[in-house]
Each structure stands twice: as C-alpha cells, then as structure tokens.
Design a protein around this motif. Structure first.
Motif, short mmCIF file in Angstrom:
data_model
loop_
_atom_site.label_atom_id
_atom_site.label_comp_id
_atom_site.label_asym_id
_atom_site.label_seq_id
_atom_site.Cartn_x
_atom_site.Cartn_y
_atom_site.Cartn_z
N ASN A 72 -0.78 88.87 -77.83
CA ASN A 72 -2.03 88.61 -78.47
C ASN A 72 -3.12 89.22 -77.45
O ASN A 72 -3.41 88.82 -76.43
CB ASN A 72 -2.18 87.06 -78.33
CG ASN A 72 -3.52 86.56 -79.05
OD1 ASN A 72 -4.53 87.16 -79.28
ND2 ASN A 72 -3.21 85.12 -79.58
N LEU A 73 -3.91 90.05 -78.20
CA LEU A 73 -5.05 90.87 -77.33
C LEU A 73 -6.03 89.72 -77.01
O LEU A 73 -6.86 89.90 -76.00
CB LEU A 73 -5.69 91.83 -78.01
CG LEU A 73 -4.75 93.32 -78.08
CD1 LEU A 73 -5.51 94.29 -78.90
CD2 LEU A 73 -4.67 93.70 -76.97
N GLU A 74 -6.07 88.77 -77.72
CA GLU A 74 -7.20 87.76 -77.48
C GLU A 74 -7.17 86.80 -76.28
O GLU A 74 -7.70 86.02 -75.52
CB GLU A 74 -7.29 86.80 -78.34
CG GLU A 74 -7.87 87.34 -79.98
CD GLU A 74 -8.18 86.23 -81.19
OE1 GLU A 74 -7.95 85.03 -80.63
OE2 GLU A 74 -8.35 86.89 -82.13
N TRP A 75 -5.48 87.07 -75.56
CA TRP A 75 -5.29 86.49 -74.40
C TRP A 75 -5.57 87.21 -73.12
O TRP A 75 -5.02 87.00 -72.24
CB TRP A 75 -3.89 85.81 -74.43
CG TRP A 75 -3.67 84.75 -75.46
CD1 TRP A 75 -4.64 84.03 -76.07
CD2 TRP A 75 -2.41 84.21 -75.97
NE1 TRP A 75 -4.26 83.00 -77.12
CE2 TRP A 75 -2.83 83.09 -76.77
CE3 TRP A 75 -1.11 84.40 -75.55
CZ2 TRP A 75 -1.76 82.52 -77.54
CZ3 TRP A 75 -0.23 83.56 -76.36
CH2 TRP A 75 -0.38 82.59 -76.96
N VAL A 76 -6.10 88.41 -73.43
CA VAL A 76 -6.63 89.20 -72.42
C VAL A 76 -8.17 89.11 -72.06
O VAL A 76 -8.87 89.22 -73.18
CB VAL A 76 -6.13 90.54 -72.70
CG1 VAL A 76 -6.68 91.63 -71.49
CG2 VAL A 76 -4.77 90.86 -72.88
N GLU A 77 -8.44 88.68 -70.81
CA GLU A 77 -10.00 88.49 -70.71
C GLU A 77 -10.32 89.24 -69.32
O GLU A 77 -9.66 89.17 -68.55
CB GLU A 77 -10.47 87.13 -71.05
CG GLU A 77 -9.64 86.28 -69.81
CD GLU A 77 -10.34 84.87 -69.85
OE1 GLU A 77 -11.37 84.42 -70.72
OE2 GLU A 77 -9.88 83.82 -69.28
N PRO A 91 -3.57 90.78 -56.49
CA PRO A 91 -2.27 92.03 -56.77
C PRO A 91 -2.23 92.34 -58.16
O PRO A 91 -1.69 91.68 -59.00
CB PRO A 91 -0.93 90.82 -56.37
CG PRO A 91 -1.50 89.39 -56.89
CD PRO A 91 -2.97 89.41 -56.36
N VAL A 92 -2.77 93.46 -58.16
CA VAL A 92 -2.89 94.22 -59.49
C VAL A 92 -1.46 94.36 -59.88
O VAL A 92 -0.61 94.93 -59.35
CB VAL A 92 -3.54 95.53 -59.56
CG1 VAL A 92 -3.42 96.03 -60.96
CG2 VAL A 92 -5.06 95.23 -59.29
N LYS A 109 -1.45 87.55 -65.38
CA LYS A 109 -0.99 88.93 -64.82
C LYS A 109 -2.50 89.64 -64.79
O LYS A 109 -3.40 89.69 -65.48
CB LYS A 109 -0.15 89.77 -65.64
CG LYS A 109 0.09 91.09 -65.06
CD LYS A 109 1.00 91.99 -66.03
CE LYS A 109 1.33 93.24 -65.39
NZ LYS A 109 2.24 94.13 -66.26
N VAL A 110 -2.77 89.99 -63.39
CA VAL A 110 -3.83 90.78 -63.00
C VAL A 110 -3.86 92.28 -63.33
O VAL A 110 -2.86 92.76 -63.09
CB VAL A 110 -4.17 90.84 -61.17
CG1 VAL A 110 -5.25 91.56 -61.16
CG2 VAL A 110 -3.99 89.40 -60.86
N VAL A 111 -4.57 92.65 -64.60
CA VAL A 111 -4.36 93.91 -65.16
C VAL A 111 -5.25 95.04 -64.24
O VAL A 111 -4.77 96.03 -63.79
CB VAL A 111 -4.85 93.70 -66.53
CG1 VAL A 111 -5.05 95.30 -67.21
CG2 VAL A 111 -4.15 92.70 -67.34
N SER A 112 -6.56 94.39 -63.89
CA SER A 112 -7.33 95.32 -63.02
C SER A 112 -8.31 94.63 -62.25
O SER A 112 -8.72 93.60 -62.98
CB SER A 112 -8.08 96.39 -64.14
OG SER A 112 -8.59 95.77 -64.84
N VAL A 113 -8.85 95.36 -61.35
CA VAL A 113 -10.22 94.69 -60.61
C VAL A 113 -11.07 95.98 -60.47
O VAL A 113 -10.68 96.85 -60.04
CB VAL A 113 -9.56 94.12 -59.13
CG1 VAL A 113 -10.85 93.69 -58.46
CG2 VAL A 113 -8.57 93.02 -59.09
N THR A 119 -9.77 91.69 -64.71
CA THR A 119 -9.01 91.49 -66.08
C THR A 119 -7.87 90.88 -65.96
O THR A 119 -6.62 91.53 -65.19
CB THR A 119 -9.01 93.08 -66.89
OG1 THR A 119 -10.19 93.44 -66.90
CG2 THR A 119 -8.32 92.78 -68.14
N LEU A 120 -7.46 89.64 -66.68
CA LEU A 120 -6.41 89.05 -66.85
C LEU A 120 -5.62 89.08 -68.10
O LEU A 120 -6.35 88.90 -69.27
CB LEU A 120 -6.77 87.54 -66.24
CG LEU A 120 -7.33 87.37 -65.06
CD1 LEU A 120 -7.86 85.77 -64.58
CD2 LEU A 120 -6.44 87.89 -63.73
#
Length: 148
Positions: A72-77, A91-92, A109-113, A119-120
């Motif tokens: 679900n893309l809506e669960w990435v923010e 920790p990316v 999950k840490v996607v990026s900083v 972005t989580l």
C-alpha cells in the motif's frame, strides 16, 4: 468439524515463489501456535486449516491478499526531520519503531533520510509478495480466551 476458535499448533515454512525461504519453524524446533480465527494468522492459512486434522499437511500457494496483504503506497510517508533528533543516524533500509499519539509503537522501514525529511514505509516486509506456505498440524485444542 471446524477448527474455528481453536488453538492450532503447527510446523510451518514459507518461501517466496522464487524459492527464497523466509521462515521454517522446524529449523528452530519451535512450532507456531495461533487461534484459528480471522486475524489469528494469514487469511489464506486460516481458510486452509479450518477443516484440517492433526497430522494433516498442506502446501498452499498464497496470493498477496491471502498472505501479508497488498503493498500500500499510502503507508509510505515522509515526516519532517524535526521529528527525528538524530536523523543522520537512522539506519536506512532497516526497521525502527515510531510512536503513535496513543503510545502505540509501530514498526517502519527507513527508506531514506534527505533534507526534505525521513521517508518511512509502514508496510509489512512481505506485503505484495506471493508465498508458498507449507503447514503440518501438530495439535488442535479447545481455546478459552478467559483462561488466557
């Protein structure tokens, strides 16, 4: 005879459709226990074990919906850096726990900083994946939630 509401003890293993093993309870000699009810286990597993007996074995091919759900893309923010005092140490690619307003801890999950924020991804790591799931029923017991 339906196993609905009963305590199921089973050895399970599941792998991605490419054969990558994700989990095998036999390898750690610790069977899985769950209540045969919605939310007690993956939807496709509950459907399969409802009418199984002790000693029965099944191999299931689970769609994403029958497994850990669709991705679900809506669960990435992306959250502001100000919410993470040590953002540069996050920790990316790894999981952290974030706290909701009610105190509930949620894995993400840490996607990026970046300069824009952190972005989580709150999706389960197996979300969106089809699985091959093997199950062997070891025991089936009546379950009284008031006793637990």
């Amino acid at each position: 005879m339906s196993n609905e509401g009963k305590l199921i003890t089973a050895h399970v293993s599941f792998a991605l459709t490419d054969g990558t093993l994700v989990e095998d309870t036999r390898k750690r000699n610790e069977p899985l226990q769950f209540i045969c009810t919605e939310g007690g286990q993956l939807p496709g597993v509950i459907k399969a074990v409802t009418d199984m007996n002790v000693g029965d074995k099944k191999i299931l091919e689970l769609t994403a919906e029958e497994g850990f759900g669709k991705y679900n893309l809506e669960w990435v923010e992306t959250k502001p850096l100000t919410e993470f005092p040590n953002a540069d140490h996050l920790p990316v690619g790894k999981f952290i726990y974030t706290e909701e307003a009610d105190g509930t801890m949620i894995p993400a999950k840490v996607v990026s900083v970046t300069d824009e924020g952190v972005t989580l991804d709150y999706n389960h790591p197996m979300a969106g994946k089809e699985l091959v799931y093997s199950i062997e029923i070891m025991s089936i017991e009546d379950f009284d939630p008031r006793a637990h």
